[in-house]
Design a protein around this motif. Structure first.
Motif, PDB file in Angstrom:
ATOM      1  N   TYR A 126     -30.975  43.842 -32.765  1.00  0.00           N
ATOM      2  CA  TYR A 126     -30.871  42.997 -31.429  1.00  0.00           C
ATOM      3  C   TYR A 126     -29.663  41.707 -32.413  1.00  0.00           C
ATOM      4  N   ASN A 176     -26.661  40.559 -31.164  1.00  0.00           N
ATOM      5  CA  ASN A 176     -26.651  40.719 -29.919  1.00  0.00           C
ATOM      6  C   ASN A 176     -25.962  38.722 -29.956  1.00  0.00           C
ATOM      7  N   ASN A 207     -30.920  45.170 -24.473  1.00  0.00           N
ATOM      8  CA  ASN A 207     -32.825  44.075 -24.261  1.00  0.00           C
ATOM      9  C   ASN A 207     -33.896  45.089 -25.029  1.00  0.00           C
ATOM     10  N   LYS A 208     -33.873  46.236 -24.513  1.00  0.00           N
ATOM     11  CA  LYS A 208     -34.522  47.371 -25.438  1.00  0.00           C
ATOM     12  C   LYS A 208     -34.186  48.204 -26.405  1.00  0.00           C
ATOM     13  N   TRP A 254     -25.784  45.821 -15.657  1.00  0.00           N
ATOM     14  CA  TRP A 254     -26.694  46.672 -16.245  1.00  0.00           C
ATOM     15  C   TRP A 254     -26.470  47.266 -17.081  1.00  0.00           C
TER      16      TRP A 254
END
Length: 162
Positions: free
Chosen positions: A87, A90, A113-114, A133
């Motif tokens: 994360y 990002n 995101n996940k 995506w």
């Protein structure tokens, strides 16, 4: 005589009224028990689905935990650190994400995101720029300085449907 008839009518009225109330309560109890049984079955089904869906997750992988513990790592801190490391990627400068091999097609940045840590070596994550995506498959390792190293193995981008 009138008092006897009046008392008898009063008793019959109370008996019928009480019986109706008890019958209603018994019917309500049967309905509630049926709903509770249905909800318990739903909970059991959801628990089974959750178990199946979390099969490829480090949380259910005792061997992966044992691997880290044998190396002396605290898994309660290590697993969140692995996820947080991705994360934190990002927050990058420029157009190129450190792990995602695509460039954003919008004015926003590509973001992971996940993240799912599957075991002591593999990670699956998805990413987006708001319009497109995709998913990435990574391996990770911990070097001798206890630094996390991520390696991109496979990736794909879903086609944009109009």
């Amino acid at each position: 005589m009138y008092l006897f008839i009046f008392s008898l009518l009063l008793l019959v009225f109370q008996y019928v009224n009480s019986k109706n109330i008890i019958d209603k309560y018994e019917a309500d109890i049967v309905k509630v028990k049926a709903k509770v049984a249905e909800k318990e079955q739903t909970i059991k089904t959801l628990e089974e689905q959750n178990f199946e869906l979390s099969y490829f997750s480090i949380d259910r992988n005792e061997d992966a935990y044992n691997y880290f513990e044998a190396l002396g790592y605290d898994t309660e801190q290590l697993i969140p650190a692995i996820v947080e490391g991705l994360y934190n990627m990002n927050d990058y400068e420029g157009e190129d994400h450190p792990m995602v091999p695509y460039v954003s097609t919008t004015d926003s940045k590509l973001l992971i995101n996940k993240v799912r840590v599957m075991n002591h070596k593999w990670i699956v994550a998805n990413f987006t720029d708001g319009a497109l995506w995709g998913e990435i498959f990574l391996t990770y390792s911990i070097d001798e300085n206890n630094d996390l190293k991520y390696k991109l193995v496979e990736y794909f981008l879903y086609p944009k449907l109009n």
